[in-house]
Structures are given as structure tokens and as C-alpha cells.
Design a protein around this motif. Structure first.
Motif, PDB file in Angstrom:
ATOM      1  N   THR A 120       4.654   6.052   2.745  1.00 47.20           N
ATOM      2  CA  THR A 120       3.390   5.245   2.210  1.00 47.20           C
ATOM      3  C   THR A 120       2.050   5.367   2.992  1.00 47.20           C
ATOM      4  OG1 THR A 120       4.192   3.198   2.701  1.00 47.20           O
ATOM      5  CG2 THR A 120       4.784   3.977   0.543  1.00 47.20           C
ATOM      6  N   GLY A 121       2.271   5.874   4.088  1.00 45.71           N
ATOM      7  CA  GLY A 121       1.236   5.975   5.050  1.00 45.71           C
ATOM      8  C   GLY A 121       1.041   7.400   6.010  1.00 45.71           C
ATOM      9  N   ALA A 122      -0.038   7.733   6.745  1.00 44.63           N
ATOM     10  CA  ALA A 122      -0.038   8.819   7.244  1.00 44.63           C
ATOM     11  C   ALA A 122       0.872   9.371   8.099  1.00 44.63           C
ATOM     12  CB  ALA A 122      -1.383   8.783   8.054  1.00 44.63           C
ATOM     13  N   VAL A 123       1.384  10.585   7.977  1.00 42.60           N
ATOM     14  CA  VAL A 123       2.640  11.078   9.061  1.00 42.60           C
ATOM     15  C   VAL A 123       2.046  11.463  10.441  1.00 42.60           C
ATOM     16  CG1 VAL A 123       4.211  12.747   9.096  1.00 42.60           C
ATOM     17  CG2 VAL A 123       3.903  11.599   6.853  1.00 42.60           C
ATOM     18  N   ARG A 124       2.260  11.055  11.463  1.00 41.20           N
ATOM     19  CA  ARG A 124       1.984  11.222  12.673  1.00 41.20           C
ATOM     20  C   ARG A 124       2.609  12.275  13.395  1.00 41.20           C
ATOM     21  NH1 ARG A 124      -3.366   9.431  13.173  1.00 41.20           N
ATOM     22  NH2 ARG A 124      -3.248   7.260  11.859  1.00 41.20           N
ATOM     23  N   SER A 125       3.867  12.273  13.176  1.00 43.95           N
ATOM     24  CA  SER A 125       4.715  13.319  14.067  1.00 43.95           C
ATOM     25  C   SER A 125       5.898  14.090  13.091  1.00 43.95           C
ATOM     26  CB  SER A 125       5.327  12.506  15.085  1.00 43.95           C
ATOM     27  OG  SER A 125       6.595  12.873  15.637  1.00 43.95           O
ATOM     28  N   VAL A 126       6.348  15.103  13.380  1.00 39.31           N
ATOM     29  CA  VAL A 126       7.572  15.859  12.751  1.00 39.31           C
ATOM     30  C   VAL A 126       8.350  16.468  13.887  1.00 39.31           C
ATOM     31  CG1 VAL A 126       8.101  17.439  10.824  1.00 39.31           C
ATOM     32  CG2 VAL A 126       5.930  16.085  10.636  1.00 39.31           C
ATOM     33  N   ASN A 127       9.615  16.167  13.671  1.00 37.14           N
ATOM     34  CA  ASN A 127      10.553  17.190  14.780  1.00 37.14           C
ATOM     35  C   ASN A 127      11.708  17.666  14.033  1.00 37.14           C
ATOM     36  OD1 ASN A 127       9.501  17.345  17.287  1.00 37.14           O
ATOM     37  ND2 ASN A 127       9.143  15.266  17.365  1.00 37.14           N
ATOM     38  N   SER A 171       5.435   7.611  10.815  1.00 37.11           N
ATOM     39  CA  SER A 171       4.125   7.205   9.984  1.00 37.11           C
ATOM     40  C   SER A 171       3.592   5.910  10.203  1.00 37.11           C
ATOM     41  CB  SER A 171       4.858   7.039   8.420  1.00 37.11           C
ATOM     42  OG  SER A 171       3.753   7.010   7.642  1.00 37.11           O
ATOM     43  N   ASP A 172       2.247   5.853   9.649  1.00 37.19           N
ATOM     44  CA  ASP A 172       1.698   4.567   9.602  1.00 37.19           C
ATOM     45  C   ASP A 172       2.249   3.524   8.726  1.00 37.19           C
ATOM     46  OD1 ASP A 172      -0.081   6.130  11.421  1.00 37.19           O
ATOM     47  OD2 ASP A 172      -1.933   6.038   9.941  1.00 37.19           O
ATOM     48  N   ASP A 173       3.139   3.817   7.945  1.00 35.40           N
ATOM     49  CA  ASP A 173       4.053   2.664   7.083  1.00 35.40           C
ATOM     50  C   ASP A 173       4.892   1.995   7.825  1.00 35.40           C
ATOM     51  OD1 ASP A 173       6.114   4.680   7.307  1.00 35.40           O
ATOM     52  OD2 ASP A 173       6.146   5.105   5.209  1.00 35.40           O
ATOM     53  N   LYS A 174       4.943   2.042   9.357  1.00 35.90           N
ATOM     54  CA  LYS A 174       5.725   1.616  10.241  1.00 35.90           C
ATOM     55  C   LYS A 174       7.137   2.070  10.127  1.00 35.90           C
ATOM     56  CE  LYS A 174       2.845  -2.729   9.820  1.00 35.90           C
ATOM     57  NZ  LYS A 174       3.051  -3.965   9.329  1.00 35.90           N
ATOM     58  N   THR A 175       7.570   2.988   9.748  1.00 35.83           N
ATOM     59  CA  THR A 175       9.015   3.758   9.659  1.00 35.83           C
ATOM     60  C   THR A 175       8.789   5.222  10.367  1.00 35.83           C
ATOM     61  OG1 THR A 175       8.771   4.539   7.477  1.00 35.83           O
ATOM     62  CG2 THR A 175       9.271   2.395   7.736  1.00 35.83           C
ATOM     63  N   ALA A 176      10.146   5.508  10.500  1.00 37.68           N
ATOM     64  CA  ALA A 176      10.473   6.705  10.611  1.00 37.68           C
ATOM     65  C   ALA A 176      11.560   7.237   9.610  1.00 37.68           C
ATOM     66  CB  ALA A 176      11.090   7.026  12.139  1.00 37.68           C
ATOM     67  N   LYS A 177      11.294   8.169   9.137  1.00 36.97           N
ATOM     68  CA  LYS A 177      12.198   8.556   8.077  1.00 36.97           C
ATOM     69  C   LYS A 177      13.231  10.124   8.385  1.00 36.97           C
ATOM     70  CE  LYS A 177       9.658   6.645   4.391  1.00 36.97           C
ATOM     71  NZ  LYS A 177      10.655   5.447   4.190  1.00 36.97           N
ATOM     72  N   GLY A 181      11.765  -1.140  11.675  1.00 36.25           N
ATOM     73  CA  GLY A 181      11.983  -2.041  12.820  1.00 36.25           C
ATOM     74  C   GLY A 181      10.628  -2.206  13.688  1.00 36.25           C
ATOM     75  N   HIS A 182       9.859  -1.223  13.604  1.00 40.74           N
ATOM     76  CA  HIS A 182       8.719  -1.520  14.352  1.00 40.74           C
ATOM     77  C   HIS A 182       7.510  -2.165  13.605  1.00 40.74           C
ATOM     78  CE1 HIS A 182       9.168   1.465  17.780  1.00 40.74           C
ATOM     79  NE2 HIS A 182       9.773   2.376  16.899  1.00 40.74           N
ATOM     80  N   SER A 183       6.726  -2.989  14.412  1.00 37.74           N
ATOM     81  CA  SER A 183       5.907  -4.145  13.872  1.00 37.74           C
ATOM     82  C   SER A 183       4.371  -3.253  13.461  1.00 37.74           C
ATOM     83  CB  SER A 183       5.808  -5.022  14.522  1.00 37.74           C
ATOM     84  OG  SER A 183       5.238  -4.748  15.734  1.00 37.74           O
ATOM     85  N   ASN A 184       4.295  -2.059  13.970  1.00 34.96           N
ATOM     86  CA  ASN A 184       2.859  -1.343  13.734  1.00 34.96           C
ATOM     87  C   ASN A 184       3.150   0.245  13.365  1.00 34.96           C
ATOM     88  OD1 ASN A 184       0.092  -0.726  13.678  1.00 34.96           O
ATOM     89  ND2 ASN A 184       0.050  -2.268  15.422  1.00 34.96           N
ATOM     90  N   TRP A 185       2.088   0.921  13.372  1.00 35.47           N
ATOM     91  CA  TRP A 185       2.351   2.331  13.105  1.00 35.47           C
ATOM     92  C   TRP A 185       3.370   3.111  14.121  1.00 35.47           C
ATOM     93  CZ3 TRP A 185      -3.380   4.178  12.884  1.00 35.47           C
ATOM     94  CH2 TRP A 185      -4.153   3.483  11.937  1.00 35.47           C
ATOM     95  N   VAL A 186       4.379   3.934  13.538  1.00 32.61           N
ATOM     96  CA  VAL A 186       5.100   4.760  14.357  1.00 32.61           C
ATOM     97  C   VAL A 186       4.307   6.097  14.601  1.00 32.61           C
ATOM     98  CG1 VAL A 186       7.444   5.745  14.500  1.00 32.61           C
ATOM     99  CG2 VAL A 186       7.273   3.701  13.407  1.00 32.61           C
ATOM    100  N   ARG A 187       4.176   6.313  15.809  1.00 35.88           N
ATOM    101  CA  ARG A 187       3.366   7.309  15.962  1.00 35.88           C
ATOM    102  C   ARG A 187       4.076   8.909  16.555  1.00 35.88           C
ATOM    103  NH1 ARG A 187      -2.270   7.617  16.404  1.00 35.88           N
ATOM    104  NH2 ARG A 187      -2.921   5.181  16.260  1.00 35.88           N
TER     105      ARG A 187
END
Length: 147
Positions: A6-13, A25-31, A46-52
Motif C-alpha cells: 500500500t506504499g512505494a516499493v523501495r527494494s526488490v531481491n 515498502s513504505d507501508d512498513k512491511t516486507a512481502k 514489525g518495523h515502525s517506519n518505512w522498510v527501505r
């Protein structure tokens, strides 16, 4: 297209076996996504802010994430539970990567440092502070001897 954040995706691996994808993602999750089926698998919450940033170990059984909350989290992919949180950075964590042998994780931060932790003992084993600006990318040499 894979839809789920639901937020911008910052990294893909990709996982080394190319069967999974991890997104941060900026939705504070990794998927985590299953690539053969092209379907969502699980969220790492589990993060309290954007996941970079996010990365898999060589087996795709462990994952690591870095966040604007200044933490690095080590995850068990099957249970989608955080195994440990590392609090040593003083600013946004921009990049994370597993060592090629899977025993350590490295991270780079806006605090101008690179840190490396042993994932078994959870101890900080290296601290590199030679940069004059934030660290935005790191890469391990396949031999494991260079970063």
C-alpha cells in the motif's frame, strides 16, 4: 504485476533459487512472493517506519530488512517472525545483505556507517565509519572476502 503493498516499493531481491521475491515498502512491511505461482506468500510485519531494503540468505529460509526506524531485523521466513532486531544504527538503514556464507548480515545507513553482525550470536562484529555521507548501497563479493 504483483500487487500487495500500500506504499512505494523501495527494494526488490530474488532468492538464489529464483523461486521467491522479497519486496520492501513504505507501508512498513516486507512481502515475500512465490514466483512459480506469481502469488503473494507472506508479510514480514514489525518495523515502525518505512522498510527501505530486504534480502534473503542463500536458502531463502532467512530474510533481513532495514528501515527508517533505524533497525535491522532478521526474520524466519517460514514463521514470518522476527528472530532478532539490531539497534546499532543512528539513522535510516538504506541497504542490507547477507554474507555469502550466510553467517553474517551487513547494513549501510544514512548515519555514514556500514555494520556487520553475526546472526548466531547477534553480536556486532564489524563497524566501518570511513564514509563522509550516508551509505546507500553495499555488495558482497561472491568469495565473501570483500564488500
Amino acid at each position: 504485476a504483483l500487487k500487495g503493498h500500500t506504499g512505494a516499493v523501495r527494494s526488490v531481491n530474488f532468492s538464489q533459487d529464483s523461486k521467491h521475491l522479497i519486496t520492501a515498502s513504505d507501508d512498513k512491511t516486507a512481502k515475500i512472493w512465490s514466483l512459480p505461482s506469481r502469488k503473494f506468500s507472506t508479510s514480514l510485519v514489525g518495523h515502525s517506519n518505512w522498510v527501505r531494503c530486504a534480502d534473503f540468505d542463500s536458502t531463502a529460509k532467512l530474510a533481513v530488512t532495514g528501515s527508517d526506524d533505524k533497525t535491522v531485523k532478521l526474520w524466519d521466513v517460514a514463521s514470518h517472525q522476527a528472530l532478532h532486531t539490531f539497534y546499532d544504527h543512528n539513522d535510516t538503514v538504506n541497504c542490507v545483505q547477507f554474507h555469502t556464507d550466510g553467517s553474517c548480515i551487513a547494513s549501510g545507513s544514512a548515519d555514514k556507517t556500514i555494520k556487520m553482525w553475526d546472526i548466531r550470536s547477534h553480536q556486532l562484529i564489524q563497524h566501518y565509519g570511513a564514509h563522509t555521507e550516508g551509505v546507500t548501497s553495499i555488495s558482497m563479493h561472491p568469495s565473501g572476502y570483500y564488500m
